[in-house]
Write a protein that holds these residues in place. Sequence first.
Motif, PDB file in Angstrom:
ATOM      1  N   THR A 123      53.678  40.919  36.498  1.00 55.30           N
ATOM      2  CA  THR A 123      52.137  41.440  36.499  1.00 55.30           C
ATOM      3  C   THR A 123      51.586  41.653  37.848  1.00 55.30           C
ATOM      4  OG1 THR A 123      51.995  40.449  34.311  1.00 55.30           O
ATOM      5  CG2 THR A 123      49.981  40.914  35.593  1.00 55.30           C
ATOM      6  N   GLN A 179      48.494  46.352  29.539  1.00 52.81           N
ATOM      7  CA  GLN A 179      47.431  45.199  30.360  1.00 52.81           C
ATOM      8  C   GLN A 179      47.915  46.247  31.474  1.00 52.81           C
ATOM      9  OE1 GLN A 179      48.983  43.959  33.788  1.00 52.81           O
ATOM     10  NE2 GLN A 179      46.906  42.884  34.131  1.00 52.81           N
ATOM     11  N   GLU A 235      45.529  38.054  28.768  1.00 50.28           N
ATOM     12  CA  GLU A 235      45.660  38.886  29.813  1.00 50.28           C
ATOM     13  C   GLU A 235      44.852  40.716  29.509  1.00 50.28           C
ATOM     14  OE1 GLU A 235      46.048  37.919  33.577  1.00 50.28           O
ATOM     15  OE2 GLU A 235      45.929  35.655  32.557  1.00 50.28           O
ATOM     16  N   HIS A 247      42.695  28.879  32.281  1.00 48.58           N
ATOM     17  CA  HIS A 247      42.118  29.929  32.843  1.00 48.58           C
ATOM     18  C   HIS A 247      41.894  30.348  33.775  1.00 48.58           C
ATOM     19  CE1 HIS A 247      43.952  33.865  33.964  1.00 48.58           C
ATOM     20  NE2 HIS A 247      45.009  34.284  33.071  1.00 48.58           N
TER      21      HIS A 247
END
Length: 201
Positions: free
Chosen positions: A50, A93, A136, A182
Amino acid sequence: MILQRMPSILTNNSPSLFSTHQQLQSFMFIPHPAQPSLLAMHMIFVSASTPLRNGIAQVVSGIARIELPLNSWPELLPFLFSAAESPDAAHRQSAIFVFYTVLETFVEDEPSGLAQYLPQIMATFSKALQDWESLEVRITTVRGLGKVAESVDEESPNDFAALQGAVPAMVQVLNQCFERTHAEGTKNIFAVFEILLQIDS
């Protein structure tokens, strides 16, 4: 122009730009200036990392900063709209993150540059906020909405209404970040709400 001779390979709107190894090999020998841009787009969707995908997205945004005002990369936004619907969460994403970085570019340099695309971007973000699989994707979408908030015209009531309508879902994403501890997502979403509070004040 960087993308003046964009080949037709990008016009199929598929997140997989090179469907075969032979196609990729053939492309590598095409001597035109669009090649780095196409390879960057391809690398976003084949990287398993990512942070790496997001870094490449920044490169794409830098190219878009030059090309979109000149209308010389017409394939980019349709490609992103298509990728945002991908069955692969990583592709979704990445597409949303590129939207975020492109919006960031235009907020800084040309606030009205993407005005004509805002309704479609908002529709894409509205769906991505409800992404069933990936937190995400949802977090990145909230960040993108923060950039929309910075660029939206006060004289565009429809855009403001769409932004206000997204707030409950944004709060849900914040709660999901709390539930999953998170920290980075929580920080990013709080930053977006600070933007919204400044606009509303």
